[in-house]
Design an enzyme around this catalytic site. Structure first.
Site, PDB file in Angstrom:
ATOM      1  N   ASP A 472       0.836  -1.202   0.000  1.00 36.72           N
ATOM      2  CA  ASP A 472       0.000   0.000   0.000  1.00 36.72           C
ATOM      3  C   ASP A 472       0.867   1.245   0.000  1.00 36.72           C
ATOM      4  O   ASP A 472       0.556   2.232  -0.641  1.00 36.72           O
ATOM      5  CB  ASP A 472      -0.939   0.003   1.207  1.00 36.72           C
ATOM      6  N   ARG A 476       5.715   4.177   5.950  1.00 33.81           N
ATOM      7  CA  ARG A 476       5.362   4.085   7.363  1.00 33.81           C
ATOM      8  C   ARG A 476       5.432   2.626   7.840  1.00 33.81           C
ATOM      9  O   ARG A 476       5.805   1.738   7.079  1.00 33.81           O
ATOM     10  CB  ARG A 476       3.963   4.672   7.586  1.00 33.81           C
ATOM     11  N   ASP A 477       5.029   2.414   9.070  1.00 34.06           N
ATOM     12  CA  ASP A 477       5.104   1.051   9.610  1.00 34.06           C
ATOM     13  C   ASP A 477       3.910   0.236   9.100  1.00 34.06           C
ATOM     14  O   ASP A 477       3.037  -0.149   9.855  1.00 34.06           O
ATOM     15  CB  ASP A 477       5.117   1.101  11.152  1.00 34.06           C
ATOM     16  N   GLU A 478       3.909  -0.006   7.821  1.00 29.54           N
ATOM     17  CA  GLU A 478       2.817  -0.767   7.228  1.00 29.54           C
ATOM     18  C   GLU A 478       3.371  -1.609   6.078  1.00 29.54           C
ATOM     19  O   GLU A 478       3.692  -2.753   6.267  1.00 29.54           O
ATOM     20  CB  GLU A 478       1.696   0.170   6.765  1.00 29.54           C
ATOM     21  N   ASP A 485      -5.961  -2.347  -2.882  1.00 27.25           N
ATOM     22  CA  ASP A 485      -5.044  -1.426  -3.539  1.00 27.25           C
ATOM     23  C   ASP A 485      -4.508  -2.086  -4.812  1.00 27.25           C
ATOM     24  O   ASP A 485      -4.446  -1.474  -5.875  1.00 27.25           O
ATOM     25  CB  ASP A 485      -3.872  -1.074  -2.598  1.00 27.25           C
ATOM     26  N   TRP A 537     -11.752  -5.918  -1.203  1.00 26.06           N
ATOM     27  CA  TRP A 537     -10.403  -6.315  -0.770  1.00 26.06           C
ATOM     28  C   TRP A 537     -10.216  -7.797  -1.105  1.00 26.06           C
ATOM     29  O   TRP A 537      -9.437  -8.140  -1.996  1.00 26.06           O
ATOM     30  CB  TRP A 537     -10.226  -6.033   0.725  1.00 26.06           C
ATOM     31  N   GLU A 740      -2.070   9.125  -0.589  1.00 26.02           N
ATOM     32  CA  GLU A 740      -3.053   8.185  -0.061  1.00 26.02           C
ATOM     33  C   GLU A 740      -4.448   8.810  -0.020  1.00 26.02           C
ATOM     34  O   GLU A 740      -5.440   8.154  -0.288  1.00 26.02           O
ATOM     35  CB  GLU A 740      -2.647   7.774   1.364  1.00 26.02           C
ATOM     36  N   HIS A 761       0.978   6.273  -2.215  1.00 27.93           N
ATOM     37  CA  HIS A 761       0.001   5.185  -2.186  1.00 27.93           C
ATOM     38  C   HIS A 761      -0.548   5.118  -3.608  1.00 27.93           C
ATOM     39  O   HIS A 761      -1.056   6.106  -4.105  1.00 27.93           O
ATOM     40  CB  HIS A 761      -1.145   5.612  -1.269  1.00 27.93           C
TER      41      HIS A 761
HETATM   42  C1  RAM Z   1      -4.740   1.245   5.062  1.00 28.75           C
HETATM   43  C2  RAM Z   1      -3.853   0.811   3.960  1.00 28.75           C
HETATM   44  C3  RAM Z   1      -4.487   0.390   2.675  1.00 28.75           C
HETATM   45  C4  RAM Z   1      -5.955   0.233   2.735  1.00 28.75           C
HETATM   46  C5  RAM Z   1      -6.443  -0.175   4.086  1.00 28.75           C
HETATM   47  C6  RAM Z   1      -7.921  -0.300   4.186  1.00 28.75           C
HETATM   48  O1  RAM Z   1      -4.118   0.993   6.289  1.00 28.75           O
HETATM   49  O2  RAM Z   1      -2.934   1.823   3.738  1.00 28.75           O
HETATM   50  O3  RAM Z   1      -4.160   1.250   1.638  1.00 28.75           O
HETATM   51  O4  RAM Z   1      -6.304  -0.709   1.766  1.00 28.75           O
HETATM   52  O5  RAM Z   1      -5.999   0.667   5.094  1.00 28.75           O
END
Ligand code: RAM
Length: 875
Positions: A472, A476-478, A485, A537, A740, A761
């Site tokens: 995504d 960041r911490d993700e 996405d 999703w 994003e 994003h």
């Molecule tokens: C966020 C992510 C992602 C998204 C979800 C729902 O944390 O960045 O892009 O698909 O949430």
């Protein structure tokens, strides 16, 4: 002459190390003759000059995904192959050749065992004492350097290294780094499979002493991944492990295999810690000069521990690895006057920097912090959440030193350098751009700089977020493989680059992450929660295999995905027998990050249920399964959708752009409601003075649906819009990647909440598909696969006076463009051999179309075969 080019095997050019038993061979075609086509082909596969498979002359136009059909392939073997093609007249035309090499095809060929640092042995040095290290990094273990010396009586005639890690690794042999992969083996659903890499090391192995080694770091295996504060690291294990097998073949036919085993020794080196999210800390005083070379005295090194004697599920790397693909130079370096420098690369990028350091004092501490944006001239890092994105270097004190972290990556445009000795010169800092090295072969260009910037932002978003998995965001911490996405952006990604092998690999992780009940996840590989995918999703598990089939003719991935696709539909259906998807909706994100226009979530969910069911029916037809149950189910969901959400006057409840887009884009309305529903959509866009309200889900359909239903003017108005919310708004405010959120930063409110505000994003960049397909006009005909039949609909409009796009399809190069020339419009088209296209010339007078020779041709719709064309007509 009709000529094959770009030969590939399983979607890759000359793959070294594949383990498919029946690889698929492909080539593209070009010809200087109009109307040319391949009418037959012949494939020859040889091994050391000896024929292994001859397809014979096959009367077929197919040039992609041809299944190898010879005798069983042998492990670790190089196969040369060639293809000869026959042209439209049946005459023999061009030939081209290539090769592929198998890896270890049988699990019992693995003699290696997993090794790692023995946790019972204390590190032979004190842990770092640097005051400002956070608890997150203070306790990270230093990456072990592993080595094994061995003797050979003579040099091999052929040597292959097969290696991988639970973690990430950099292989070393006789003092040199092997290969150019970064962060190998990449991230897969490790519990199910780990990729291994194959390296040709023939030229590096020598007679006498040799040293095989590796540096091993946590990576996705044991390092920080994602945002789950209860479980943010060590998702798979608590320390990294290494596995390798070096196979040397000698002139006399003998072989010698060196594997990871208990003979290996290890010790920490200059890297104090390395983490994908946190960054890398290096102390040059701890360097181990010559540690990976013969002659080094490894006295005092520690024996490794054999952690696991079973190699586990290993799969040969099936797609291009992560590599550094470009270097950026700063647009400015500013001395801040307090020992800090601020570096601006002018582009939000993903990777890390390489810093050249002159005349540092021993132990001098240089700190690099990274950020995507600035606030009041300082780095804005709040949006990185717990990702520290900080690299530290303690200098050795040499006249010239270089620091480049190896086991981390950051998403950034700006770098703050603290403690650099003297003045930092622009030439001493380089941005190293890294990503999964999918070949970027598409192009789009027009005469509006903002639209071109949007296109470049989309491409940069794709590059930065293609780091082993489609993430995504990269900063960041993700950095997780979110399915929505990916599915929303996939059509754009497939235009920009050859992402077939990349997606095919990741889809195996998507399937592996499905629940026993058949629910696809929100993210793959799956870490922590997020098990049952939300509407739009989880549907990524159905949509992406279908898109791969359409774009690349990838029937194999469709076949491999089919059971999981039907299981997903079965799961949703089972829990929603009335066909309105309200139950088992996971986190039910809806039209994520829409702007003040909340689309009812059950509406969005049901629309996706219908769409996925339609795609499963289509897949069933392709694969020779029974589509009937899915056709019937689809018809019933469609009816239930209209019943529940559409009024007699075409109003879709909620009255949002996304609601109409789903109903129209997924073809859910009865014919008499299409016009009234579309009128409401158009009216909404107009009422908002040409502004969108769509979030992640609706945005992809916006321009295509507006244009397809006769309002390209509205699509262009949105494309050119530069007040909030719009793509243009981000660009006016300096965006060099896709944000994003539409309101990532606004003039009124400044930054959006730092908890969720990425500036890289790709989801909202899904409009890229329309730049190729709408503006430039390259679309596939509805039933076409792999661009065999096209519909070209170049769309004159907006502020543009010209636009053009090109794509490398599996058949060859397709290009389409238009330009205004006085009162005329000129259209240029290029089609590869074997394709046909219906071109709609955008003209006010279809009776006055002229071809490249000035001859009149009847229009506006022209049927074209392969070749290059120019048409001119009144605007
Ligand atoms: C966020 C992510 C992602 C998204 C979800 C729902 O944390 O960045 O892009 O698909 O949430």
């Amino acid at each position: 002459m009709l000529t094959p080019y770009a030969l590939s095997c399983d979607g890759r050019t000359t793959p070294l190390g594949l383990d498919e038993r029946t690889p698929l061979l492909s080539w593209r075609l070009r010809s200087d003759r109009r109307g040319d086509a391949q009418t037959a082909y012949r494939i020859l596969v040889t091994e050391d000059g000896v024929r292994r498979w001859d397809s014979g002359r096959v009367e077929a136009g197919e040039n992609a995904q041809i299944r190898y059909d010879g005798p069983a392939l042998r492990s670790g073997t190089r196969y040369e192959w060639s293809v000869t093609v026959w042209n439209a007249d049946g005459a023999e035309a061009g030939t081209a050749d290539s090769w592929f090499e198998t890896a270890l095809l049988h699990p019992d060929e693995w003699a290696a065992v997993w090794i790692g640092r023995d946790p019972r042995i204390q590190p032979p040095f004190d842990p770092p004492v640097v005051d400002d290290l956070t608890d997150r990094v203070r306790h990270l273990a230093p990456p072990p350097h592993l080595r094994r010396a061995f003797q050979l009586a003579s040099p091999p005639v052929r040597a292959r290294l097969y290696a991988t890690a639970r973690g990430v690794y950099e292989p070393r042999l006789n003092g040199v780094r092997i290969g150019d992969r970064e962060l190998a083996p990449g991230w897969t659903e490790y519990r199910t499979r780990i990729l291994y890499q194959t390296y040709d090391v023939t030229d590096v192995v020598q007679a006498g002493e040799n040293v095989l080694g590796a540096v091993l770091a946590d990576g996705w295996w044991s390092g920080y991944v994602g945002f789950d504060s209860r479980h943010q690291a060590q998702h798979y294990g608590d320390a990294p492990q290494f596995l390798a097998q070096l196979v040397c073949e000698f002139a006399d036919g003998s072989t010698r295999t060196i594997t990871t085993d208990s003979e290996w020794v290890e010790r920490p080196g200059p890297i104090r810690y390395a983490d994908l999210l946190m960054g890398q800390h290096e102390d040059a005083a701890l360097a181990l000069p010559g540690w990976d070379s013969p002659g080094y005295d490894a006295h005092g090194w520690t024996p490794v521990q054999v952690v696991d004697t079973a190699p586990g599920p290993l799969v040969a790397e099936p797609d291009e690895p992560i590599r550094v693909t470009e270097e950026l130079h700063p647009v400015s370096v500013t001395a801040l006057g307090d020992g800090r420098h601020l570096v601006d690369f002018g582009q939000n990028m993903v990777g890390r920097i390489r810093l050249t350091i002159r005349d540092a004092k021993p132990g001098q501490r240089i700190r690099l912090r990274h950020a995507e944006v600035l606030t009041d001239g300082e780095l804005y890092t709040e949006n990185l959440r717990t990702a520290e994105a900080t690299d530290l270097y303690l200098a050795a004190g040499q006249p010239l030193e270089t620091f480049e972290p190896s086991f981390t990556f950051h998403g950034f445009r700006y770098v703050e350098v603290t403690g650099y000795p003297g003045t930092l010169a622009a030439r001493d800092v380089v941005g190293r751009v890294l990503h999964s090295d999918t070949p970027f072969t598409g192009s789009f260009e027009c005469d509006d700089e903002t639209v071109n910037r949007l296109y470049r932002n989309i491409r940069w978003g794709q590059r930065g977020n293609w780091v082993s998995v489609p993430t995504d965001c990269p900063q960041r911490d993700e950095r997780l493989g979110w399915l929505a996405d990916a599915q929303i952006f996939a059509p754009t990604a497939m235009r920009n680059a050859d992402v077939q092998a990349f997606f095919a690999r990741w889809l195996a992780d998507v399937r592996a992450a499905a629940t026993p009940e058949g629910a696809f996840p929100d993210i793959a590989p799956k870490v922590a929660m997020l098990t049952e995918g939300a509407p739009a999703w989880g549907d990524g598990g159905v949509i992406i295999p279908w898109l791969l089939y359409r774009a690349y003719g990838d029937t194999r991935t469709l076949e491999r995905s089919y059971d999981s696709m039907t299981a997903w539909i079965g799961h949703v259906h089972r829990h929603n027998p009335d066909l309105i998807w309200r139950h088992r909706v996971g986190n039910n994100y809806g039209d994520w990050l829409q702007v003040d226009a909340e689309t009812p979530r059950d509406l969005l969910a049901t629309a996706y249920f219908a769409q996925s069911t339609a795609l499963v029916a289509a897949a069933a037809r392709v694969l020779g399964r029974d589509p009937e149950p899915y056709d019937t189910l689809h018809a019933r969901i469609r009816a239930a959708f209209v019943d529940a959400f559409v009024e007699d006057d075409g109003r879709v409840i909620g009255d949002t752009q996304t609601g109409y887009l789903l109903a129209l884009g997924f073809d859910l309305l009865p014919p008499h409601l299409v016009k009234p529903a579309f009128a409401r959509l158009a009216a909404d866009v107009e009422k908002r003075d040409h502004h969108l309200t769509t979030g992640f889900v609706g945005v992809a359909l916006l321009c295509p649906v507006l244009a397809r239903h006769g309002r390209p003017d509205l699509a262009y108005a949105l494309l050119h819009q530069d007040t909030y919310p719009s793509w243009g708004y981000s660009i006016v405010h300096g965006a060099t990647t896709i944000w994003e959120r539409w309101d990532g930063w606004t003039a009124d409110r400044g930054f959006q909440a730092a908890q969720m505000n990425s500036f890289n994003h790709y989801s909202l960049g899904s409009v890229g598909d329309w730049l190729y397909g709408g503006v430039a006009g390259i679309e596939q005909a509805p039933d076409s696969v792999g661009y065999r039949a096209l519909v070209l609909r170049p769309t004159v409009g907006g502020r543009l006076t010209w636009a053009r796009a090109s794509q490398e399809t599996i058949r060859g190069r397709v290009a389409c463009g238009w330009r205004l020339d006085g009162d005329q419009v000129v259209v240029d088209v290029e089609l590869p051999p074997g394709t046909t296209a219906d071109l709609l010339v955008p003209t006010s007078d279809p009776t006055s179309i002229r071809d490249g020779n000035g001859e009149a041709v009847p229009g506006p719709e022209l049927r074209l075969t392969s070749g290059t064309y120019r048409f001119t007509a009144p605007r």
